[in-house]
Every structure is written in C-alpha cells, then in structure tokens.
Design an enzyme around this catalytic site. Structure first.
Site, PDB file in Angstrom:
ATOM      1  N   LYS A 141      44.824  34.832  55.950  1.00  0.00           N
ATOM      2  CA  LYS A 141      43.468  34.596  55.466  1.00  0.00           C
ATOM      3  C   LYS A 141      42.940  33.280  56.021  1.00  0.00           C
ATOM      4  CE  LYS A 141      43.910  36.874  50.923  1.00  0.00           C
ATOM      5  NZ  LYS A 141      42.905  37.937  51.113  1.00  0.00           N
ATOM      6  N   ARG A 193      48.254  47.166  47.677  1.00  0.00           N
ATOM      7  CA  ARG A 193      48.508  48.612  47.635  1.00  0.00           C
ATOM      8  C   ARG A 193      49.957  48.944  47.998  1.00  0.00           C
ATOM      9  NH1 ARG A 193      43.632  49.607  51.694  1.00  0.00           N
ATOM     10  NH2 ARG A 193      42.978  47.708  50.630  1.00  0.00           N
TER      11      ARG A 193
HETATM   12  N1  BES Z   1      43.969  39.908  47.004  1.00  0.00           N
HETATM   13  C1  BES Z   1      43.077  40.420  47.984  1.00  0.00           C
HETATM   14  C2  BES Z   1      41.757  40.889  47.391  1.00  0.00           C
HETATM   15  C3  BES Z   1      40.874  39.819  46.814  1.00  0.00           C
HETATM   16  C4  BES Z   1      39.893  39.237  47.595  1.00  0.00           C
HETATM   17  C5  BES Z   1      40.993  39.419  45.509  1.00  0.00           C
HETATM   18  C6  BES Z   1      39.070  38.265  47.069  1.00  0.00           C
HETATM   19  C7  BES Z   1      40.168  38.440  44.973  1.00  0.00           C
HETATM   20  C8  BES Z   1      39.206  37.864  45.759  1.00  0.00           C
HETATM   21  C9  BES Z   1      43.707  41.606  48.696  1.00  0.00           C
HETATM   22  O1  BES Z   1      45.076  41.545  48.840  1.00  0.00           O
HETATM   23  C10 BES Z   1      43.125  41.646  50.066  1.00  0.00           C
HETATM   24  O2  BES Z   1      43.353  40.735  50.799  1.00  0.00           O
HETATM   25  N2  BES Z   1      42.395  42.708  50.379  1.00  0.00           N
HETATM   26  C11 BES Z   1      41.801  42.863  51.660  1.00  0.00           C
HETATM   27  C12 BES Z   1      42.026  44.282  52.094  1.00  0.00           C
HETATM   28  C13 BES Z   1      41.645  44.535  53.526  1.00  0.00           C
HETATM   29  C14 BES Z   1      42.577  43.791  54.458  1.00  0.00           C
HETATM   30  C15 BES Z   1      41.722  46.030  53.780  1.00  0.00           C
HETATM   31  C16 BES Z   1      40.309  42.550  51.542  1.00  0.00           C
HETATM   32  O3  BES Z   1      39.711  42.915  50.533  1.00  0.00           O
HETATM   33  O4  BES Z   1      39.781  41.911  52.444  1.00  0.00           O
HETATM   34 MN    MN Z   2      45.663  40.449  50.532  1.00  0.00          MN
END
Ligand code: BES
Ligand code: MN
Ligand code: ZN
Length: 503
Positions: A284, A358
């Site tokens: 990230k 997931r």
């Molecule tokens: N934990 C994150 C989702 C999230 C984002 C929670 C912002 C709280 C605030 C999750 O693991 C994630 O990173 N999801 C990705 C999925 C994508 C790579 C398909 C996302 O939402 O960008």
């Molecule tokens: Mn994530």
C-alpha cells in the site's frame, strides 16, 4: 476510563451530579415531559421552556442538542433535545444518553431524568440511554503520558413518572440499563482492540486477549489454533497471508452452547482478523496504510458479539471463527502469481497480495461450512470500494439467503447501524476466472469491487445461508459524533447481538 451505569430509584439525591432534562418539540414549541420533579438533588428542574427565550439561545431541542443552565451553588442542569416527542425511537434515546455524558461535568455523575411511560418500551429506553452514555464516554486507555479524563465518573438513570414509577417499570429499567451496559461494554472492548497499535496487538496477543475475555463467559469454550494446527488443518489462505511476517498466525474458535438446548439454531460468525495490512508485496501507499491496524475489526466484532450472546443467555448456539495474521512483505512473503489451496480444496491464484482478507476468510468460511450451521455471517473490513459505494455511514450487506439478509437489515435499522444490500451479480463471476487456478483473488480494476469480493467469498460458503458485512468504511469514525468516538466504532456488533437474541 469506563464510567459505570446505575439506576437511582425514588429521587434520592446524588451528590455533585449534573442533572439532565429531556426536552421535546412540537408545532407549538418546546416541551418538558410531564411527571418530572420540580427539584432534583438541589437543582430546580424547569417545568416549561419559554420558546422565545430558547430561540434566542439557539436551542431548538434537536436530537442530542444540549443547553447548559448554571446557577452558583446548585447542580448544573442540562437541557437535552429529543426532537419530535412522538417519534423518539431507540436511536434517539441512545443519542440522548451520549449527549448527556458529553455535556455533563467531569469528576461527578451525570443523572438523566427519564420520563415514563416513554415513546418506546421501558426496558428498551433504559437500554438505549445506557448504551449511548457508555459508548460516548468509554475512552480507551491510550499511550498518552498524561491521560485526559474528560468524562463524568458515571451515568445514572433516574426514572420518573407523573403518578410515581410502578414496581414493574422499576424492574424493567434495572434490566434495560444492565443489558445496555453489557452490550456497550463489549463494543468498548472491541473498539479498544481495534484501536490498539499493531505492534501491541499481534495475532498471538489478540488470541490471548480473546481467550482472557471469553474463557469465563458462561457456556463458552475457546480453542486457539497455533502454527502447527493451522498447517495440519491445511488453512492455505491464512498460511499464505501469514508467510511474510515473523509473527505467527492464530485462529480463534469460540463456541457458545445454550444450556439444555439440543435443537437450538446454530449461527457461525466469521471475522477478518488482519492485525496489520501493509498490502504485502502489493504494498500500500503510506497514506493507505495509516489506519490498517484496524483491519482486524471483523474478528473483534464477532468475538464481542458471541460474548454478549453468552452473557445475556441467547437461545441460539453461536460459534465465532477468527483467523488472525499480519499481512507484511518479506523474503518469505507470498508473491503475486502464487497459488494457494484453501481449506475446502479450492485453489486461488493470488494476483494482488493486498486482497488478503478474502484469503483468510476463505479458510474461515470453509471451517464454518464444516459445522453445518443454519446460518453463516462474516464481518470484514474487506474493500475500499465500499466507501465509494455507500460512504461512511452505511455498510454493505451481501448474501445468498434473502430472509437472513432482511433479518440482519431489520436488526441494523433498529440499532442505528444501516446496512444496504448489494447484489451478488452472477455475470461478474467471470471477473474471478483464473488461467491457472479455480479462482483469482481480484476482479477487474474499478469495477464493483465490493460485489466481486462477495462473489469470491460465496465460493466458500457451501450453499449454506450466508451473509457478508463489509464494514471497511463504517468501522472507523473520523471524529467524535453522538455515541461514536473518533477511531473504531464497533459498527455491526450491536446488530449481530440483536440478531442472535432474536432467534
Ligand atoms: N483492508 C483493505 C480494505 C480497506 C481499505 C479497509 C480501506 C479499510 C479502509 C483490504 O485488505 C484491501 O486492501 N482491499 C483492496 C482489494 C483490492 C486489492 C482488490 C482494496 O480495497 O483496495
Ligand atoms: Mn489489503
Ligand atoms: Zn485488509
């Protein structure tokens, strides 16, 4: 600091308290409810409010709006708006409890005069004000060298009625306040874990905290799976995500069995427990990572809900499953393109290591299916896309069973936790097609991210009635607001409790 809640019967005076007086409004103006005493603990309780005066003060009795009346030498009186008297529901009373605590002086108790009969049932109104009061004021112990102590020491419900409070109502107020305290305490427990820095809440530590809380709850058993069990049980999703961290993963499985019930419905709750989500090798941005200590929200919620179900003696059997791990990059980390085999044998091509929730839920849901329950509900901070779709006040619900989804939505509505259903669009299944495995862990960029994540999860639910709550946006508040405090909200814990108690 967690203030306590108590009920004071018979208008006994309370030393040094702040007196909170509910004020309603209708077309004619502002109304003090019937049946309040003229005096309480040495404070004069107004019996009417001059509308012109109130207008000049800017006090309109909006829900949760407060106005402070100070007289030297007597307790402070706080007027607290409840809005339109006829439509005051549980959410209004929760916000009144919260406003009472926020506006009252520190170092002493806040005493709310609660007029009966209320707009809602006596037990429910007492529960609501107690919940709101505790949720607004239980600030977790943070790491400040000089902790701030800005809340009253406690909240006192003072039931009052025009012809005196009946014995029956006294009992109902006692029960409601106790129930509200139990529920709110569990939400505060979950919030505190969620807010804790990831270095202080590793998977091992989280498992330890869960065990410490749940092991003394009535009719609850807790298992903690460590590295070898997780390997022996072939939890390939959890192991894949955990590979990049030196901190070993854990899986907490807690079960509440109502005593003497052999045919009770069985609900399995599954919670995402990523104690820190850096994204892994699909790293990230720094900004994207700042709140990722809260990525174990789902796990804290489901364990807290199970605890309340046990403490309140729910009739349903409840199991909570929480896979716990960090998601870090490292020289052992899973790589984009790697293939994992989940607990149920499904092979998953990992094309983005940041879609890790997931992967651990795949194992958690597979384990849930093996228990052959009547319903499976998972809670997860799963997708950033849910904030785009629904914003910070509404969580997404998706599911394979219309009656489960509508029951949860109704519970959410009653709890002030809005759930909006998103469709599991079958034609988007193809977004998850992998060239090399049964499924890949991401769909198409910018397209229905929350729905596609739901479709991914559905593959692990074995055709059982299942619902998924995506609380990625609702799980955190940007500022103090009503009974929410900046940081973790505990969103959906009270909804789950209401659902479990309804069975
Ligand atoms: N934990 C994150 C989702 C999230 C984002 C929670 C912002 C709280 C605030 C999750 O693991 C994630 O990173 N999801 C990705 C999925 C994508 C790579 C398909 C996302 O939402 O960008
Ligand atoms: Mn994530
Ligand atoms: Zn995550």
């Amino acid at each position: 600091m967690t203030p306590s809640v108590r009920v004071a019967h018979g208008l006994e005076p309370i030393e040094g308290c702040t007196v909170v007086v509910p004020v309603a409004r209708d077309e004619e103006g502002l109304l003090i409810p019937r049946g309040l005493p003229g005096e309480f603990s040495g404070a004069v309780v107004p019996d009417r409010i001059d509308s012109a005066w109130a207008t000049r003060q800017g006090f309109e009795a909006k829900v949760g709006q407060t106005f402070v009346l100070r007289t030297m030498g007597s307790p402070t009186v706080i007027l607290c708006g409840i809005g339109d008297a006829a439509s005051a529901d549980a959410e209004v009373w929760r916000r009144v409890g919260a406003a009472a605590m926020r506006a009252s002086s520190r170092g002493a108790e806040a005493a709310l005069l609660l007029p009966l009969p209320s707009t809602i049932e006596t037990r429910a109104v007492a529960q609501a004000v107690a919940e709101g009061a505790l949720l607004a004021s239980s600030r977790p112990i943070a790491s400040k060298t000089t902790p701030s102590d800005d809340a009253p020491t406690g909240f006192v419900v003072v039931p009052v009625a025009f012809e005196g409070v009946s014995d029956e109502d006294r009992e109902l107020v006692d029960e409601g306040a106790a129930r509200g305290s139990t529920v709110a305490e569990a939400v505060c427990w979950a919030r505190e874990l969620i807010n804790r820095p990831a270095a202080q809440l590793t998977p091992r530590r989280f498992a330890h905290e869960a065990l410490r809380r749940l092991e003394d709850d009535p009719n609850v058993t807790v298992d903690i799976w460590r590295d070898t069990e997780i390997e022996n049980e072939r939890l390939g999703g959890l192991l894949g995500v955990a590979a990049g961290s030196l901190e070993p993963p854990r899986l907490v499985r807690a079960t509440y069995s109502p005593p003497g019930a052999t045919s009770a419905p069985h609900v399995v709750l599954v919670g995402k427990g990523i104690t820190f989500d850096s994204g892994g090798l699909s790293l990230k941005t720094p900004d994207g990572m700042t709140t990722m200590k809260t990525d174990m929200t789902g796990a804290a919620i489901v364990l807290g809900a199970l605890s309340v179900a046990a403490r309140l003696g729910a009739s349903a059997k409840v199991t909570a499953i929480a896979p716990l791990t960090e998601n870090l990059p490292g020289n052992r980390a899973m790589r984009p393109g790697d293939v994992l085999t989940a607990r149920n044998g499904t092979t998953i091509e990992v094309l983005n290591t940041d879609a890790e929730g997931r992967l651990v839920l795949a194992d958690g849901l597979s384990l849930a299916v093996e228990l052959e329950p009547d319903a499976i509900i998972d809670v997860a901070t799963l997708t950033g896309a849910v904030r785009i779709a629904l914003g910070p006040d509404v969580a997404a619900i998706l599911g394979s069973d219309a009656s489960l989804v509508s029951a949860l939505r109704a519970c959410g509505e009653a709890q002030g936790e809005a759930l909006w259903e998103l469709p599991l669009v079958d034609s988007y299944e193809s977004h998850l097609d992998s060239d090399v495995a049964d499924v890949k862990n991401i769909g198409k960029p910018g397209q229905a991210g929350t729905i596609v994540a739901g479709l991914f999860l559905r593959r692990f639910t074995g055709g059982r009635p299942w619902a998924h709550l995506d609380v990625a946006a609702t799980g955190r508040a940007e500022a103090d607001d009503g009974y929410l405090l900046k940081g973790a909200t505990g969103f959906s814990l009270r909804t789950l409790v209401a659902y479990l108690l309804s069975l």
